[in-house]
Design an enzyme around this catalytic site. Structure first.
Site, short mmCIF file in Angstrom:
data_model
loop_
_atom_site.label_atom_id
_atom_site.label_comp_id
_atom_site.label_asym_id
_atom_site.label_seq_id
_atom_site.Cartn_x
_atom_site.Cartn_y
_atom_site.Cartn_z
N PRO A 1 2.63 -2.25 0.81
CA PRO A 1 3.16 -3.60 0.61
C PRO A 1 2.05 -4.64 0.65
O PRO A 1 1.04 -4.45 1.32
CB PRO A 1 4.12 -3.78 1.80
N PHE B 1 0.95 -8.72 1.45
CA PHE B 1 1.13 -9.44 2.71
C PHE B 1 2.21 -10.50 2.66
O PHE B 1 2.93 -10.69 3.64
CB PHE B 1 -0.20 -10.08 3.13
N ARG B 2 2.35 -11.18 1.53
CA ARG B 2 3.13 -12.42 1.56
C ARG B 2 4.36 -12.48 0.66
O ARG B 2 5.02 -13.49 0.63
CB ARG B 2 2.20 -13.60 1.22
N GLN C 1 -10.37 -7.29 -1.58
CA GLN C 1 -9.77 -7.87 -0.38
C GLN C 1 -9.05 -6.82 0.44
O GLN C 1 -8.68 -7.08 1.60
CB GLN C 1 -8.76 -8.95 -0.77
N ASN C 2 -8.82 -5.66 -0.14
CA ASN C 2 -7.97 -4.66 0.48
C ASN C 2 -8.69 -3.88 1.57
O ASN C 2 -9.90 -3.62 1.47
CB ASN C 2 -7.42 -3.71 -0.58
N ILE C 3 -7.93 -3.48 2.58
CA ILE C 3 -8.49 -2.71 3.69
C ILE C 3 -8.03 -1.26 3.64
O ILE C 3 -8.35 -0.48 4.53
CB ILE C 3 -8.10 -3.32 5.04
N ASP C 4 -7.31 -0.89 2.57
CA ASP C 4 -6.72 0.44 2.51
C ASP C 4 -7.70 1.53 2.10
O ASP C 4 -7.38 2.71 2.18
CB ASP C 4 -5.52 0.45 1.56
N HIS D 1 -12.98 -7.73 3.41
CA HIS D 1 -12.24 -7.86 4.67
C HIS D 1 -12.38 -6.60 5.53
O HIS D 1 -11.53 -6.34 6.39
CB HIS D 1 -10.78 -8.17 4.38
N CYS E 1 -19.04 -0.56 29.78
CA CYS E 1 -18.34 -1.39 28.81
C CYS E 1 -16.86 -1.00 28.80
O CYS E 1 -16.53 0.18 28.70
CB CYS E 1 -18.92 -1.23 27.40
N SER F 1 -3.81 -13.16 -5.73
CA SER F 1 -3.32 -14.53 -5.89
C SER F 1 -4.44 -15.55 -5.88
O SER F 1 -4.22 -16.72 -6.16
CB SER F 1 -2.32 -14.86 -4.77
#
Length: 320
Positions: free
Chosen positions: A75, A77-78, A149-152, A169, A207, A245
């Site tokens: 999917p 995001f918006r 832009q995708n992180i997949d 990203h 840490c 977009s």
């Protein structure tokens, strides 16, 4: 109200306001340029783009967004109703974007890790024909760079070489501690997240930081390599924008940084950003996969693309 939650809500309002302004800018350009022409006009546009790619283009810079991956089942995001941000109620978040907010992650990493179980590359989703088309551009010696832009990670899975790929990203390919920055084995982190053994804690002595994949959250800097686009655009002879977009900055700014005379092609449901403001702009509206298939046919690359898809299926099947 706790100070941290107050800060998060203020950040959320700022983000939403910025996006509203960006959408207003996009609406202005959409009124100037409509991609809802006839099928004949669309066909002529595809033929012209194919001719330019075959005969002139040798440094194609590609920008891709969430619309590139929705045909794979991921999917965006918006989108109202179906978008990721509209379906996060089960995480009980103060606001949807909190799932990718570094400050919220430090307080409660569980929502992100739950989402990551589904999003990890190769677990539930595979590249579609559009991803393989980008690989084909590389195989044909036409690809300059892919900015996504995708992180997949579907561009990586399709075989785009790392030196030709900028994941603006971030990605799941590497993982680091959120406190000390120490790199951790990405395979181990993936195994822990997929199996639900989270949070993953840093292995460095003394840490107590949490380890996450190197996805860029709100509140974190973009990868330094992203800013090298200033070195790329002077040599770009075709900009290809797919499934975005062009609302999120600074990523969207790349589309306006290529030379004024450089042809720009948008494959998207509708015109976005500044497309239509330049004489050399072409908007190929409609379904992205169908448009890519028609463009591939116009290029005469159908058999080559099918071969790439087949090879991927064979390789992924052997890995399973």
């Amino acid at each position: 109200m706790q100070p941290c939650l107050l800060t998060l809500r203020l950040v959320s309002r700022f983000i939403r306001c910025s996006r509203w302004c960006a959408v207003r800018r996009d609406d202005q350009y959409s009124r100037r340029w409509s991609s809802s022409g006839s099928d004949k006009q669309l066909s002529q546009g595809i033929e012209s783009v194919a001719s330019y790619i075959k005969q002139q283009a040798s440094n194609i810079l590609v920008m891709v967004g969430a619309g590139m991956s929705t045909p794979s089942g991921i999917p965006d995001f918006r989108s109202p109703g179906t978008g990721l941000y509209d379906n996060l109620q089960k995480y009980d978040l103060p606001y949807p974007e909190a799932i990718f907010d570094i400050h919220y992650f430090m307080m409660d990493p569980r929502p992100f890790f739950t989402l990551a179980q589904d999003l990890y590359p190769g677990v539930n989703y595979k590249p579609n024909i559009a991803h393989h088309f980008l690989r084909l551009l590389h195989e044909e010696g036409k690809l300059q760079m892919v900015y996504t832009q995708n992180i997949d990670g579907l561009e990586r899975l399709a075989g785009i070489p790392e030196e030709k790929l900028v994941e603006a990203h971030g990605s799941f390919a590497t993982a680091s501690c959120t406190l000390c920055g120490r790199r951790h084995d990405a395979g181990r982190v993936k195994k822990a997240v997929v199996e639900g053994d989270v949070p993953v804690m840093c292995e460095a002595a003394k840490c107590k930081g949490k380890v996450k994949p190197d996805i860029v959250f709100f509140g974190e800097n973009l990868p330094s390599v992203f800013w090298d686009y200033h070195l790329q655009v002077p040599f770009t002879d075709l900009l290809l924008v797919m499934g975005t977009s062009l609302e999120v900055y600074p990523f969207a700014k790349i589309a306006d940084e290529v030379g004024r005379k450089t042809p720009r092609v948008l494959i998207n449901l509708s015109a976005v950003g500044s497309f239509g403001s330049r004489d050399n702009d072409t908007v190929l509206g409609g379904d992205l996969v169908q448009t890519v298939e028609e463009l591939t046919k116009a290029l005469g690359w159908e058999e080559k693309l099918r071969a790439l898809e087949k090879n991927y299926s064979l390789q992924s099947g052997n890995e399973e």
